[in-house]
Design a protein around this motif. Sequence first.
Motif, PDB file in Angstrom:
ATOM      1  N   PRO A 144      43.931  26.777   0.216  1.00  0.00           N
ATOM      2  CA  PRO A 144      42.863  25.979  -0.056  1.00  0.00           C
ATOM      3  C   PRO A 144      42.562  25.715   1.196  1.00  0.00           C
ATOM      4  CG  PRO A 144      44.760  24.185   0.414  1.00  0.00           C
ATOM      5  CD  PRO A 144      45.875  24.987   1.044  1.00  0.00           C
ATOM      6  N   LYS A 145      41.074  24.559   1.067  1.00  0.00           N
ATOM      7  CA  LYS A 145      40.014  24.893   1.884  1.00  0.00           C
ATOM      8  C   LYS A 145      39.302  23.196   1.495  1.00  0.00           C
ATOM      9  CE  LYS A 145      40.337  28.729   4.300  1.00  0.00           C
ATOM     10  NZ  LYS A 145      40.912  28.535   5.298  1.00  0.00           N
ATOM     11  N   SER A 146      39.807  22.681   2.183  1.00  0.00           N
ATOM     12  CA  SER A 146      39.246  20.640   2.449  1.00  0.00           C
ATOM     13  C   SER A 146      38.107  20.817   3.551  1.00  0.00           C
ATOM     14  CB  SER A 146      40.126  20.438   2.562  1.00  0.00           C
ATOM     15  OG  SER A 146      40.455  18.622   1.832  1.00  0.00           O
ATOM     16  N   SER A 147      37.626  19.115   3.106  1.00  0.00           N
ATOM     17  CA  SER A 147      36.560  18.461   3.540  1.00  0.00           C
ATOM     18  C   SER A 147      36.660  17.138   3.905  1.00  0.00           C
ATOM     19  CB  SER A 147      35.528  18.928   4.141  1.00  0.00           C
ATOM     20  OG  SER A 147      34.320  18.474   2.918  1.00  0.00           O
ATOM     21  N   SER A 148      36.744  16.490   5.168  1.00  0.00           N
ATOM     22  CA  SER A 148      36.597  15.147   4.858  1.00  0.00           C
ATOM     23  C   SER A 148      36.002  14.249   6.173  1.00  0.00           C
ATOM     24  CB  SER A 148      38.314  14.307   5.362  1.00  0.00           C
ATOM     25  OG  SER A 148      38.154  12.897   4.936  1.00  0.00           O
ATOM     26  N   LEU A 158      47.132  17.082   5.197  1.00  0.00           N
ATOM     27  CA  LEU A 158      48.602  16.483   4.260  1.00  0.00           C
ATOM     28  C   LEU A 158      47.957  17.823   2.634  1.00  0.00           C
ATOM     29  CD1 LEU A 158      47.932  12.550   5.068  1.00  0.00           C
ATOM     30  CD2 LEU A 158      49.923  14.277   4.540  1.00  0.00           C
ATOM     31  N   ARG A 159      46.763  17.833   2.739  1.00  0.00           N
ATOM     32  CA  ARG A 159      46.833  18.464   1.217  1.00  0.00           C
ATOM     33  C   ARG A 159      46.492  19.647   1.224  1.00  0.00           C
ATOM     34  NH1 ARG A 159      40.314  16.320   0.956  1.00  0.00           N
ATOM     35  NH2 ARG A 159      40.382  13.809   0.610  1.00  0.00           N
ATOM     36  N   ARG A 160      46.917  20.663   2.534  1.00  0.00           N
ATOM     37  CA  ARG A 160      47.362  21.540   2.858  1.00  0.00           C
ATOM     38  C   ARG A 160      48.978  21.744   2.303  1.00  0.00           C
ATOM     39  NH1 ARG A 160      43.932  22.539   7.373  1.00  0.00           N
ATOM     40  NH2 ARG A 160      45.800  21.539   8.587  1.00  0.00           N
ATOM     41  N   ALA A 161      50.068  20.747   3.389  1.00  0.00           N
ATOM     42  CA  ALA A 161      50.818  20.632   2.830  1.00  0.00           C
ATOM     43  C   ALA A 161      51.437  20.078   1.128  1.00  0.00           C
ATOM     44  CB  ALA A 161      51.418  19.065   3.801  1.00  0.00           C
ATOM     45  N   SER A 187      49.134   9.085  -1.503  1.00  0.00           N
ATOM     46  CA  SER A 187      48.700   7.878  -2.202  1.00  0.00           C
ATOM     47  C   SER A 187      47.455   7.529  -2.795  1.00  0.00           C
ATOM     48  CB  SER A 187      48.669   7.049  -0.715  1.00  0.00           C
ATOM     49  OG  SER A 187      48.078   7.003  -0.050  1.00  0.00           O
ATOM     50  N   ARG A 188      46.792   6.833  -3.240  1.00  0.00           N
ATOM     51  CA  ARG A 188      45.431   7.231  -3.910  1.00  0.00           C
ATOM     52  C   ARG A 188      44.637   6.281  -2.946  1.00  0.00           C
ATOM     53  NH1 ARG A 188      41.974   3.274  -6.800  1.00  0.00           N
ATOM     54  NH2 ARG A 188      40.863   4.685  -8.665  1.00  0.00           N
ATOM     55  N   SER A 189      44.062   7.172  -2.148  1.00  0.00           N
ATOM     56  CA  SER A 189      43.478   7.085  -0.664  1.00  0.00           C
ATOM     57  C   SER A 189      42.622   8.133  -0.785  1.00  0.00           C
ATOM     58  CB  SER A 189      44.778   6.428  -0.247  1.00  0.00           C
ATOM     59  OG  SER A 189      45.493   7.566   0.582  1.00  0.00           O
ATOM     60  N   LYS A 190      42.086   7.826   0.721  1.00  0.00           N
ATOM     61  CA  LYS A 190      41.411   8.759   1.383  1.00  0.00           C
ATOM     62  C   LYS A 190      42.072  10.501   1.531  1.00  0.00           C
ATOM     63  CE  LYS A 190      42.894   7.271   5.800  1.00  0.00           C
ATOM     64  NZ  LYS A 190      42.529   7.245   7.463  1.00  0.00           N
ATOM     65  N   GLU A 191      43.818   9.948   1.228  1.00  0.00           N
ATOM     66  CA  GLU A 191      44.424  10.934   1.599  1.00  0.00           C
ATOM     67  C   GLU A 191      44.607  12.101   0.337  1.00  0.00           C
ATOM     68  OE1 GLU A 191      48.158   9.236   3.276  1.00  0.00           O
ATOM     69  OE2 GLU A 191      47.271   9.240   5.417  1.00  0.00           O
ATOM     70  N   SER A 192      44.372  11.667  -1.281  1.00  0.00           N
ATOM     71  CA  SER A 192      45.285  12.178  -1.792  1.00  0.00           C
ATOM     72  C   SER A 192      43.969  13.823  -2.590  1.00  0.00           C
ATOM     73  CB  SER A 192      44.783  11.680  -3.057  1.00  0.00           C
ATOM     74  OG  SER A 192      44.054  10.311  -3.444  1.00  0.00           O
ATOM     75  N   VAL A 193      44.106  14.537  -3.247  1.00  0.00           N
ATOM     76  CA  VAL A 193      43.858  15.396  -3.501  1.00  0.00           C
ATOM     77  C   VAL A 193      42.019  14.457  -4.404  1.00  0.00           C
ATOM     78  CG1 VAL A 193      43.085  17.690  -4.718  1.00  0.00           C
ATOM     79  CG2 VAL A 193      44.886  17.346  -3.458  1.00  0.00           C
TER      80      VAL A 193
END
Length: 250
Positions: A144-148, A158-161, A187-193
């Motif tokens: 995947p590709k992600s940004s934050s 975490l999202r890649r893992a 967790s339902r947070s900044k970390e979740s997809v």
Amino acid sequence: MCTMTWFVRDQGYELFFNRDERNSRHRALLPAVTLLAGVQVVAPTDTDAGGTWIAANQFGVTVCLLNHYQFEQIESYKDWTSRGQIVRHFSSAAQVGDVATHFSTLPLSDYRAFRLFVIEPSGANCLCVWDGHAPRIEHNVSSPKSSSSVDASHVKGLRRALFRNLGLAELDSTRAYLAYHASHLPSRSKESVCMHREDASTVSLTHVAVTAEQVQVRYADGAPCKALLGEPVGIARQSLHYDPSIRAFS
């Protein structure tokens, strides 16, 4: 603040894009068919700046934008051009090479840092990166590709893992990918997809499906943990044909 995944199938692909935004931004307009440079394009519209973050066209090419927060320029006074206009600019591209060729001709210093992803029906893709200092192009990158905008390295890791642990790289399951994009793990947070913070959250999910015959865009207008994908907006796919007399595709 976004997460994008995709998988390739024979003569096409499926792509999934979570858009994460600040709560202060206005609701986007739903995807619609427009004509840009003579090409049919399906895209939602950002009502704050008039651009878009994702567009799919009649050639089966999809263009997506991810902000590049960790490389934002220092100058906060500049009157930046909206990055969403870049997607519109390239949304009529007939193939990945068209974008890669013209990427460096953009007046890049007018834009905040970004990553522009482009994929065509063959599965070939490229990632055009502007880090605020120098452009570069990465070819055939992996999902995947992600940004934050918050704790980017940790969140993206975490999202890649999670993507890896779910075995999604070996799957071509629409259901499995949609579940990933609605996930609240760890967790339902900044970390979740499907991201939730006090100041921002995932505000939509776009699903693009390209086959030999058509291009379909479905859109969940809200966090994918709650909002359902709407009815598809589709256009007929037009195949490119190589014309040897002009040594180009037409």
